[in-house]
Design a protein around this motif. Structure first.
Motif, PDB file in Angstrom:
ATOM      1  N   LYS A 115      11.718   7.895 -12.354  1.00 37.20           N
ATOM      2  CA  LYS A 115      10.310   7.377 -12.507  1.00 37.20           C
ATOM      3  C   LYS A 115       9.875   7.213 -13.836  1.00 37.20           C
ATOM      4  CE  LYS A 115       6.677   9.596 -10.905  1.00 37.20           C
ATOM      5  NZ  LYS A 115       5.889  10.439 -10.030  1.00 37.20           N
ATOM      6  N   ASP A 160       8.178   6.483  -6.891  1.00 43.39           N
ATOM      7  CA  ASP A 160       8.941   7.134  -6.560  1.00 43.39           C
ATOM      8  C   ASP A 160      10.258   6.649  -5.613  1.00 43.39           C
ATOM      9  OD1 ASP A 160       8.518   9.707  -7.939  1.00 43.39           O
ATOM     10  OD2 ASP A 160       7.014  10.075  -6.636  1.00 43.39           O
ATOM     11  N   LYS A 214       2.013   0.383 -10.753  1.00 41.76           N
ATOM     12  CA  LYS A 214       2.702  -0.205  -9.625  1.00 41.76           C
ATOM     13  C   LYS A 214       2.738  -1.875  -9.577  1.00 41.76           C
ATOM     14  CE  LYS A 214       1.151   0.316  -5.153  1.00 41.76           C
ATOM     15  NZ  LYS A 214       0.618   0.999  -3.994  1.00 41.76           N
ATOM     16  N   THR A 244       5.598   3.146  -3.458  1.00 45.03           N
ATOM     17  CA  THR A 244       5.451   4.024  -4.381  1.00 45.03           C
ATOM     18  C   THR A 244       6.646   4.041  -5.724  1.00 45.03           C
ATOM     19  OG1 THR A 244       6.916   5.875  -3.487  1.00 45.03           O
ATOM     20  CG2 THR A 244       4.358   5.854  -3.004  1.00 45.03           C
ATOM     21  N   ASP A 301       0.756  -1.105  -0.123  1.00 49.55           N
ATOM     22  CA  ASP A 301       0.221  -0.065  -0.039  1.00 49.55           C
ATOM     23  C   ASP A 301       0.917   1.170  -0.045  1.00 49.55           C
ATOM     24  OD1 ASP A 301      -2.076  -1.350  -0.108  1.00 49.55           O
ATOM     25  OD2 ASP A 301      -2.703  -1.362   2.160  1.00 49.55           O
ATOM     26  N   ARG A 302       2.000   1.232   0.543  1.00 49.59           N
ATOM     27  CA  ARG A 302       2.850   2.482   1.001  1.00 49.59           C
ATOM     28  C   ARG A 302       4.028   2.384  -0.228  1.00 49.59           C
ATOM     29  NH1 ARG A 302       4.512   2.767   7.037  1.00 49.59           N
ATOM     30  NH2 ARG A 302       5.435   4.695   6.007  1.00 49.59           N
TER      31      ARG A 302
END
Length: 217
Positions: free
Chosen positions: A53, A43, A63, A41, A38-39
């Motif tokens: 990116k 980045d 993702k 990214t 979930d967290r």
């Protein structure tokens, strides 16, 4: 053809492959184990891989696609063991690097559990591309054992094959008990082997553990 032609842009873009691709996979798995799906990214992965990116999006359009591809890239040194016994094969598969005693592997599995419940597309890809090949390999180990005469003909392989990882992951994620080699061997010796044993033929419970495992006993 003008310099702004989209075709020219696509051809000019460098491909992400080889060692560079593996570096990105490793960065993805590190972030995944550290913070969860979930967290995670793009980045954060880009920073970990020292890439832009834009470089990631040239190869993976989301993702989910990046995470699934990275999970499937993990190398398994004991991918298809052939020790000559069912017990030896199961210990080799589930213990050590890439197995369920591997703390990083468990951390990665834990990190995608919420995604499986929330994202149907991710769940389907995860089951098909990551879990599917592992389940097929596990099934083949039991088929070989049956061909060697270690398993009764009436054993339902669809029922017994997922029992070992199912019991171990239940202990880990629901009961909060860390999986170690001793736990793997106890489930094999006390549940799996007795459940499949041929009448009149004692099942092999001899140790095939690594020296480190023996010292832990």
């Amino acid at each position: 053809m003008t310099p702004t032609d989209p075709t020219t842009e696509v051809v000019a873009r460098p491909r992400v492959e080889g060692d560079r691709e593996q570096e990105i996979h490793e960065a993805t798995l590190t972030v995944l184990a550290d913070v969860g799906y979930d967290r995670l990214t793009m980045d954060a992965v880009a920073a970990g891989a020292r890439a832009s990116k834009a470089t990631l999006y040239r190869r993976w359009n989301s993702k989910a696609a990046l995470v699934i591809d990275s999970l499937c890239s993990m190398k398994e040194p004991h991918a298809m063991p052939d020790t000559g016994t069912l017990r030896g094969d199961l210990v080799s598969m589930f213990c050590g690097m890439g197995g369920l005693t591997d703390a990083r592997q468990i951390a990665i599995l834990a990190s995608v559990i919420t995604a499986i419940g929330r994202d149907q597309d991710f769940a389907e890809a995860f089951r098909e591309q990551f879990i599917g090949p592992k389940a097929a390999m596990n099934h083949q180990v039991f088929v070989r054992a049956r061909e060697r005469g270690e398993i009764r003909d009436d054993v339902d392989l669809d029922l017994i094959v997922p029992a070992l990882p199912g019991l171990l992951l239940h202990r880990q994620f629901l009961m909060g008990e860390a999986i170690d080699a001793s736990a793997v061997e106890r489930v094999i010796d006390q549940i799996i082997l007795p459940a499949v044993a041929v009448a009149g033929r004692p099942h092999d419970t001899s140790s095939t553990s690594s020296p480190e495992t023996k010292e832990d006993r």
